[in-house]
Each structure stands twice: as structure tokens, then as C-alpha cells.
Scaffold this active site. Structure first.
Site, PDB file in Angstrom:
ATOM      1  N   HIS A  99      90.726  15.436  42.557  1.00 28.15           N
ATOM      2  CA  HIS A  99      89.266  15.305  42.689  1.00 28.15           C
ATOM      3  C   HIS A  99      88.639  14.661  41.446  1.00 28.15           C
ATOM      4  O   HIS A  99      87.631  15.134  40.928  1.00 28.15           O
ATOM      5  CB  HIS A  99      88.611  16.649  43.043  1.00 28.15           C
ATOM      6  CG  HIS A  99      88.824  17.764  42.054  1.00 28.15           C
ATOM      7  ND1 HIS A  99      88.918  19.084  42.450  1.00 28.15           N
ATOM      8  CD2 HIS A  99      88.926  17.788  40.707  1.00 28.15           C
ATOM      9  CE1 HIS A  99      89.070  19.854  41.376  1.00 28.15           C
ATOM     10  NE2 HIS A  99      89.072  19.086  40.308  1.00 28.15           N
ATOM     11  N   HIS A 137      82.859  22.950  37.817  1.00 33.05           N
ATOM     12  CA  HIS A 137      82.918  22.335  36.490  1.00 33.05           C
ATOM     13  C   HIS A 137      81.617  22.618  35.731  1.00 33.05           C
ATOM     14  O   HIS A 137      80.842  21.712  35.429  1.00 33.05           O
ATOM     15  CB  HIS A 137      83.171  20.838  36.604  1.00 33.05           C
ATOM     16  CG  HIS A 137      84.458  20.490  37.282  1.00 33.05           C
ATOM     17  ND1 HIS A 137      84.587  20.467  38.652  1.00 33.05           N
ATOM     18  CD2 HIS A 137      85.677  20.172  36.779  1.00 33.05           C
ATOM     19  CE1 HIS A 137      85.841  20.131  38.966  1.00 33.05           C
ATOM     20  NE2 HIS A 137      86.516  19.952  37.855  1.00 33.05           N
ATOM     21  N   GLU A 164      95.413  22.912  37.408  1.00 26.21           N
ATOM     22  CA  GLU A 164      94.645  22.858  38.646  1.00 26.21           C
ATOM     23  C   GLU A 164      95.536  22.893  39.891  1.00 26.21           C
ATOM     24  O   GLU A 164      95.073  23.234  40.982  1.00 26.21           O
ATOM     25  CB  GLU A 164      93.782  21.595  38.675  1.00 26.21           C
ATOM     26  CG  GLU A 164      92.636  21.611  37.683  1.00 26.21           C
ATOM     27  CD  GLU A 164      91.804  20.337  37.720  1.00 26.21           C
ATOM     28  OE1 GLU A 164      90.744  20.315  37.083  1.00 26.21           O
ATOM     29  OE2 GLU A 164      92.218  19.358  38.394  1.00 26.21           O
ATOM     30  N   HIS A 171      97.340  15.588  34.031  1.00 24.37           N
ATOM     31  CA  HIS A 171      96.340  14.937  33.193  1.00 24.37           C
ATOM     32  C   HIS A 171      95.909  15.879  32.083  1.00 24.37           C
ATOM     33  O   HIS A 171      95.955  17.104  32.222  1.00 24.37           O
ATOM     34  CB  HIS A 171      95.139  14.452  33.998  1.00 24.37           C
ATOM     35  CG  HIS A 171      94.324  15.511  34.697  1.00 24.37           C
ATOM     36  ND1 HIS A 171      94.837  16.379  35.646  1.00 24.37           N
ATOM     37  CD2 HIS A 171      93.008  15.808  34.614  1.00 24.37           C
ATOM     38  CE1 HIS A 171      93.867  17.146  36.119  1.00 24.37           C
ATOM     39  NE2 HIS A 171      92.742  16.829  35.491  1.00 24.37           N
TER      40      HIS A 171
END
Length: 293
Positions: free
Chosen positions: A12, A59, A244, A197
Site C-alpha cells: 500500500h 499511519h 507489515e 522496505h
């Protein structure tokens, strides 16, 4: 009864949403990524569910370090698009399914999972980017998403975060809850976030193609082993934000082959589509569609 027919998994990355909003899908940098979702967009049109149970992480729009729920279920009848600093994305309000959400809350809590129930939430790129990738942006004004959405926020930002095993088991509990709902609903469950990441520090920009693809192999073929991956492995191999991926295990746990008791009689789900691409704003993008056999 309601039933979970498929699970969808996707990264996402916020920059993907910006690219969609600004019509950059055919630019050389972005075209290879969006090409990987063309099959999926057609598959969604051919297999449009009534409800998507969408697992993502907030977030810092609803929750901050002042309040950190591990699992937070959106029970509202609608969810406005969050302003993440540049104004809300030009998207229609996400319509919820409060009746099914309330039923899932009752069932899952009675199965000994502690959920935070949210009767008001805004939804940020963690939820809206997957919708854009699989559905495109509905025309505005007046557009609508093709299904109702129940959001589930998972804390993968501030440690301690839930284990992969806990997430897999939560998916099994969600499946049981959905199947006990007194209504004829086609439900899909989506797991979002990841893959490898890292956004800060000396290893910022880390991408680990080999680890990502091996993890995808295990998640499909041996999800229990995948769920046993310790947190330190995610951090070391997939970067600080690679954690995640535990959210994908919630979706995987809801598939039919893991419905307890494990009889071994249900086949593993069919892989309808698999895609992997780097880079997308210093992030590895992974995507899967699994259908129950």
C-alpha cells in the site's frame, strides 16, 4: 450464510496513490507496476464481492503514540478519506457494513481476541491505495466503490506488535465469524502492507527480492511455518517496515484450508495471480490473489 471466497494481498505504498490521482500510470517509471494489476482489476470486475474485510495499518491519522490499539475494527456505516498532510485524496467515502462488523466483533471477542471497536474512523493510504489498485479511482463527484468495506487496523508501527502466529489465528477466527453471519454475503479478505522496505536509518531503501519471494512461497504453501517467522527476521531481512507482512497472515488465516479442525481434506487455495515489482518509491511491491478451492 456469508462466506469468504478469496483473499487479496498487496502493498500500500502512498506514492502509488499519488500516481493514480495524477494520471501517471503510463509513465515509464510507473507503467511496469500498474501493468501487474491489470489482471486483478478485471478479476475484481468478474468477482465483485458484497464486502471486503480490509486489513491495514493506520499511519498516525486515527492513532498516535498516545493511543496504540493492537487490533482496531471499524464498525461505522461510512469512513471518510483522511487528510495525510496534502489534503484528502479525491476519492468517494468508503461505505462500511456495520451489521457484519458488529457480528464479527461479537464472535471474535468471544473467541478470546481483544478488539478495539471504532464507531468513527478516517481511512488513509493504507486502505485507499489497495482500493485504487484493484478498482481504479471512481469518478468524482458522485462515484462509489463497488463494495462495502470493513477496516481492521493492526499496529505494526510501535513495538510490541502482534506475532505472525497471532495474526494467522485471528484470520481463522474472522472466517468462523463470517460463516456464522445470518446473511447471504460474498466476502473477500485483503491483507495489505509490505513487502521489504526501510524508510529511515543507515539501511534506508533496503530491498530483499530473494527473501520477499521465498516468503510468498511459504505463505501460500506452508502458512504455519511462515507465521512462525520471528520479528527479528523481518527487521533483519526485510527492513524495519517489512513487519507489515504479518497483516497478510490475517488474510491467509481466513482461507478454507486453515479452517479448524485441520482435517487435511481441503485443498490449498488456488493462486489466481502473483506479481512482484521493485522499486516503487524505495519499496518492494508484492501482490497475490488466492481463491478457495
Amino acid at each position: 450464510m456469508a462466506r469468504i471466497t478469496a483473499s487479496v494481498y498487496t502493498s500500500h505504498v502512498p506514492a502509488i496513490g499519488v500516481a493514480v490521482d495524477q494520471g501517471k500510470q503510463n509513465e515509464p517509471y510507473w507503467q511496469p507496476l500498474f501493468a501487474g494489476y491489470e489482471f486483478s482489476k478485471q478479476w475484481m470486475q468478474d468477482n465483485t464481492p458484497d464486502v471486503v474485510f480490509l486489513v491495514y495499518n493506520d499511519h498516525a491519522t486515527n492513532f498516535s503514540l498516545d493511543l496504540i490499539p493492537t487490533f482496531a475494527l471499524g464498525c461505522a456505516d461510512s469512513f471518510e478519506i483522511a487528510d495525510e498532510g496534502w489534503g484528502p485524496r479525491p476519492l468517494p467515502t468508503v461505505q462500511g457494513h456495520p451489521e457484519l462488523a458488529a457480528h464479527i466483533a461479537q464472535s471474535v471477542i468471544q473467541q478470546d481476541f481483544d478488539l478495539t471497536l471504532c464507531n468513527r474512523m478516517v481511512v488513509d493510504h493504507g486502505l485507499t491505495v489497495p482500493l485504487s489498485l484493484l478498482c481504479g479511482n471512481p469518478p468524482m463527484p458522485g462515484g462509489r466503490w463497488p463494495f462495502q468495506v470493513i477496516p481492521l487496523h493492526v499496529n505494526v508501527v510501535q513495538y510490541p506488535v502482534p506475532s505472525g502466529a497471532r495474526c494467522l489465528a485471528l484470520g481463522q477466527a474472522i472466517r468462523k465469524a463470517v460463516e456464522s453471519f445470518d446473511g447471504d454475503l460474498d466476502v473477500q479478505i485483503w491483507g495489505t502492507g509490505g513487502m521489504s522496505h526501510q524508510l529511515q536509518g543507515a539501511r534506508a531503501g533496503l530491498i530483499n527480492r530473494q527473501w520477499d519471494n521465498a516468503w510468498l512461497d511459504r505463505m501460500v504453501a506452508d502458512p504455519q511455518a511462515c507465521a512462525a517467522t520471528p520479528h527479528i527476521d523481518y527487521v533483519r531481512e526485510a527492513g524495519s517496515e517489512g513487519i507489515e507482512l504479518v497483516m497478510w497472515l490475517i488474510a491467509r488465516g481466513a482461507m478454507a484450508d486453515l479452517a479448524p479442525p485441520a482435517s487435511g481434506k481441503v485443498a490449498a487455495p488456488r493462486v489466481r495471480h502473483r506479481f512482484y515489482h521493485v522499486p516503487a518509491s524505495n519499496t518492494a511491491v508484492g501482490h497475490l490473489i488466492l481463491e478457495n478451492d
